[in-house]
Design an enzyme around this catalytic site. Sequence first.
Site, PDB file in Angstrom:
ATOM      1  N   TRP A 149       0.996  -1.088  -0.037  1.00  0.00           N
ATOM      2  CA  TRP A 149      -0.374   0.068   0.353  1.00  0.00           C
ATOM      3  C   TRP A 149       0.874   1.076   0.302  1.00  0.00           C
ATOM      4  CZ3 TRP A 149       1.766   2.234   3.928  1.00  0.00           C
ATOM      5  CH2 TRP A 149       2.173   1.811   4.682  1.00  0.00           C
ATOM      6  N   ASN A 150       1.908   1.174   0.293  1.00  0.00           N
ATOM      7  CA  ASN A 150       3.252   2.382   0.494  1.00  0.00           C
ATOM      8  C   ASN A 150       3.320   3.187  -0.208  1.00  0.00           C
ATOM      9  OD1 ASN A 150       4.459   0.062  -0.645  1.00  0.00           O
ATOM     10  ND2 ASN A 150       6.286   1.251   0.696  1.00  0.00           N
ATOM     11  N   GLU A 176      -5.154  -4.055   0.307  1.00  0.00           N
ATOM     12  CA  GLU A 176      -6.701  -3.796   0.965  1.00  0.00           C
ATOM     13  C   GLU A 176      -7.389  -2.131   1.963  1.00  0.00           C
ATOM     14  OE1 GLU A 176      -4.499  -6.434   2.382  1.00  0.00           O
ATOM     15  OE2 GLU A 176      -5.029  -6.863   4.038  1.00  0.00           O
ATOM     16  N   GLU A 248       9.954  -7.990  -5.572  1.00  0.00           N
ATOM     17  CA  GLU A 248      10.078  -6.988  -5.074  1.00  0.00           C
ATOM     18  C   GLU A 248       9.930  -6.601  -3.299  1.00  0.00           C
ATOM     19  OE1 GLU A 248      11.834  -4.279  -6.231  1.00  0.00           O
ATOM     20  OE2 GLU A 248      11.623  -4.594  -8.359  1.00  0.00           O
ATOM     21  N   LEU A 249      10.987  -7.174  -2.586  1.00  0.00           N
ATOM     22  CA  LEU A 249      10.267  -7.496  -1.363  1.00  0.00           C
ATOM     23  C   LEU A 249      10.883  -6.466  -0.622  1.00  0.00           C
ATOM     24  CD1 LEU A 249      10.923 -11.487  -1.348  1.00  0.00           C
ATOM     25  CD2 LEU A 249       9.020 -10.455  -1.838  1.00  0.00           C
ATOM     26  N   CYS A 282      10.217   0.861   0.918  1.00  0.00           N
ATOM     27  CA  CYS A 282      11.490  -0.831   0.978  1.00  0.00           C
ATOM     28  C   CYS A 282      12.647   0.023   1.170  1.00  0.00           C
ATOM     29  CB  CYS A 282      10.708  -1.443   0.145  1.00  0.00           C
ATOM     30  SG  CYS A 282      10.610  -0.217  -1.373  1.00  0.00           S
TER      31      CYS A 282
HETATM   32  P1  NAD Z   1       2.683  -7.720   2.933  1.00  0.00           P
HETATM   33  O1  NAD Z   1       3.637  -8.097   2.471  1.00  0.00           O
HETATM   34  O2  NAD Z   1       2.223  -7.996   4.650  1.00  0.00           O
HETATM   35  O3  NAD Z   1       1.704  -7.202   1.712  1.00  0.00           O
HETATM   36  C1  NAD Z   1       1.964  -6.495   0.319  1.00  0.00           C
HETATM   37  C2  NAD Z   1       0.786  -7.252  -0.016  1.00  0.00           C
HETATM   38  O4  NAD Z   1       0.559  -8.631   0.084  1.00  0.00           O
HETATM   39  C3  NAD Z   1      -1.113  -6.619   0.186  1.00  0.00           C
HETATM   40  O5  NAD Z   1      -1.670  -6.424  -0.939  1.00  0.00           O
HETATM   41  C4  NAD Z   1      -1.310  -7.862   1.271  1.00  0.00           C
HETATM   42  O6  NAD Z   1      -2.652  -7.594   0.861  1.00  0.00           O
HETATM   43  C5  NAD Z   1      -1.030  -9.243   0.525  1.00  0.00           C
HETATM   44  N1  NAD Z   1      -0.549 -10.354   1.214  1.00  0.00           N
HETATM   45  C6  NAD Z   1      -0.477 -10.439   2.273  1.00  0.00           C
HETATM   46  N2  NAD Z   1      -0.663 -11.678   3.186  1.00  0.00           N
HETATM   47  C7  NAD Z   1      -1.126 -12.269   1.583  1.00  0.00           C
HETATM   48  C8  NAD Z   1      -0.759 -13.881   1.170  1.00  0.00           C
HETATM   49  N3  NAD Z   1      -0.800 -14.972   2.087  1.00  0.00           N
HETATM   50  N4  NAD Z   1      -1.062 -13.848  -0.062  1.00  0.00           N
HETATM   51  C9  NAD Z   1      -1.411 -13.235  -0.784  1.00  0.00           C
HETATM   52  N5  NAD Z   1      -1.438 -11.897  -0.841  1.00  0.00           N
HETATM   53  C10 NAD Z   1      -0.888 -11.483   0.639  1.00  0.00           C
HETATM   54  O7  NAD Z   1       3.051  -6.008   3.236  1.00  0.00           O
HETATM   55  P2  NAD Z   1       3.076  -4.801   3.426  1.00  0.00           P
HETATM   56  O8  NAD Z   1       2.849  -4.904   4.962  1.00  0.00           O
HETATM   57  O9  NAD Z   1       1.878  -4.716   2.910  1.00  0.00           O
HETATM   58  O10 NAD Z   1       4.261  -3.826   3.047  1.00  0.00           O
HETATM   59  C11 NAD Z   1       5.252  -3.722   3.786  1.00  0.00           C
HETATM   60  C12 NAD Z   1       6.504  -4.028   3.278  1.00  0.00           C
HETATM   61  O11 NAD Z   1       6.525  -4.484   1.464  1.00  0.00           O
HETATM   62  C13 NAD Z   1       7.840  -4.230   3.609  1.00  0.00           C
HETATM   63  O12 NAD Z   1       8.356  -5.435   3.732  1.00  0.00           O
HETATM   64  C14 NAD Z   1       8.309  -3.439   2.794  1.00  0.00           C
HETATM   65  O13 NAD Z   1       9.868  -2.904   2.617  1.00  0.00           O
HETATM   66  C15 NAD Z   1       8.198  -4.236   1.390  1.00  0.00           C
HETATM   67  N6  NAD Z   1       8.312  -3.143  -0.059  1.00  0.00           N
HETATM   68  C16 NAD Z   1       9.337  -3.141  -1.143  1.00  0.00           C
HETATM   69  C17 NAD Z   1       9.809  -2.855  -2.388  1.00  0.00           C
HETATM   70  C18 NAD Z   1      10.194  -2.614  -3.323  1.00  0.00           C
HETATM   71  O14 NAD Z   1      10.084  -3.015  -4.561  1.00  0.00           O
HETATM   72  N7  NAD Z   1      11.267  -4.157  -2.693  1.00  0.00           N
HETATM   73  C19 NAD Z   1       8.082  -1.690  -2.180  1.00  0.00           C
HETATM   74  C20 NAD Z   1       7.228  -1.270  -0.964  1.00  0.00           C
HETATM   75  C21 NAD Z   1       7.327  -2.387  -0.172  1.00  0.00           C
END
Ligand code: NAD
Length: 478
Positions: A149-150, A176, A248-249, A282
Amino acid sequence: MTKHKMLIDGKLVESSSGKVYNVINPATEEVIGSAPQATTADGQAAINAAFVAFNEWKNVDPWERSRLLRKVSLLIAERADEIAKYITEEIGKPFAESKGEVNATSEVFDWYADEARRIYGTIIPGRTENSRHQVTFEPVGVVAAFTAWNFPVLLMARKIAPAVAAGCTIVCRPSEESPGATLAIAQCCMEAGLPAGVVNVVTGMPQLITDCVMADERVRKISFTGSIPVGKHLLRQSAETVKRITMELGGHAPVIVHADADVQMAAQSCMQAKFRNAGQVCASPTRFYVHKSILDEFLQTARDTVNSMLLGNGLDPKVEMGPLINPRRLKAVSDLVDKSVEEGAELICGGKRPEAIEVGYFYEPTIIAHAKDDASLMLEEPFGPVAVVTAFSDFDEVIERANALEFGLCAYTFTQSLELANKTSSALEAGVIGVNTMIASSAETPFGGTKQSGWGREGGFLGIKEYLNAKYVHLSLV
Ligand code: NAD
């Protein structure tokens, strides 16, 4: 209150169950809208639409794909204020940052409008006079995209634009928390004239949608932006149908400030970058390794920069930092800071909710100093407004400490020596490195991680390759 609808097969639709969920403004804790709670059937309808559309879209000539993508880019730019307001209300970042994100999103579509026409192949000389080896690129097929979402519009644009440019079709699930911002981009795709089914957006809780998408053989590729644990879960699921993957984690970016750096400039740019989007980025710099000879000056400037930051509702143009996204993140950040202080680190400033703000998920910009390398904050991605500053004395020592974690997304260094800049950027294990700058991404450059921070690249000349399969034809000209 905005009642959002999903985009499936060119139509704006409710959930097949009729169910919706509330969208909350993290700065006010008020309900600002609702979005459909997609069912498995909705997920399947989106895949069906994308699958049918792919058979036509893959054959649309690149100039036409380019023209439509450019139109999307222009529509996004025209609606920048409206889309930025969605972002600020849904996720809390200051309006100017949201506007910057929308402009960057428009640029991504513009960039891939050009890339659509540059999917060049190669001819390799044959071993005989009459033979040729021909390599061309073809779209991988239906793509599924899930994002955090960020950066609710930029992260999705980095998937939609290259996928569509390559001739793929796509099913998107935004986080969401931020359906409206992403759906506003989908609306631009629709109005620009992209055919029905090329871009589909389903909203709601993850499992109902993602499990059916991951199990479906027709979905040939998944592109995910989010945390490492969810990335690993999706990697395991994708093994069943051998999907192509972009991940992209998370990151936990180190910053090495060498003794010869411009300390004031380094401290100010580090703090401004650190607290952008309340640290929920991230690429956010997090572990600051500052040469021991300049540590006091760095900390003083960092503290002064942070103390002057105004927190509040991002729609107020004076506000520089908004809230965290939800109460869960607020608790996670607060617990991590408390734990690191218990573990012996020194709290320089922040470390609590701001007393003057009564509602919203706000947390003060926080600087922690002298945390040990095994402190929780040095090991876990804080994904919040927390900077950890620590001293170093020797080049090899600091490189070892900076590279010690399984993260490898971004890293930064400050120095006035070209030799040290080269030496440091070569030694740091990360996909993206900033030297005397904290700007880590743009439409024309490749972004992505190493180690557990991910696979694949988004943006630049590499981004479109993630959506293409190479085809080799051995031509025997007899
Ligand atoms: P998250 O992994 O909790 O959620 C990301 C997405 O995955 C959301 O849409 C969420 O609803 C969905 N999701 C959650 N559980 C799931 C499941 N079991 N199956 C499928 N989808 C699922 O991450 P977050 O808290 O929304 O975002 C923060 C993380 O994202 C941080 O670790 C950040 O570093 C990373 N991030 C990485 C990048 C990049 O480009 N590398 C960019 C932005 C954010």
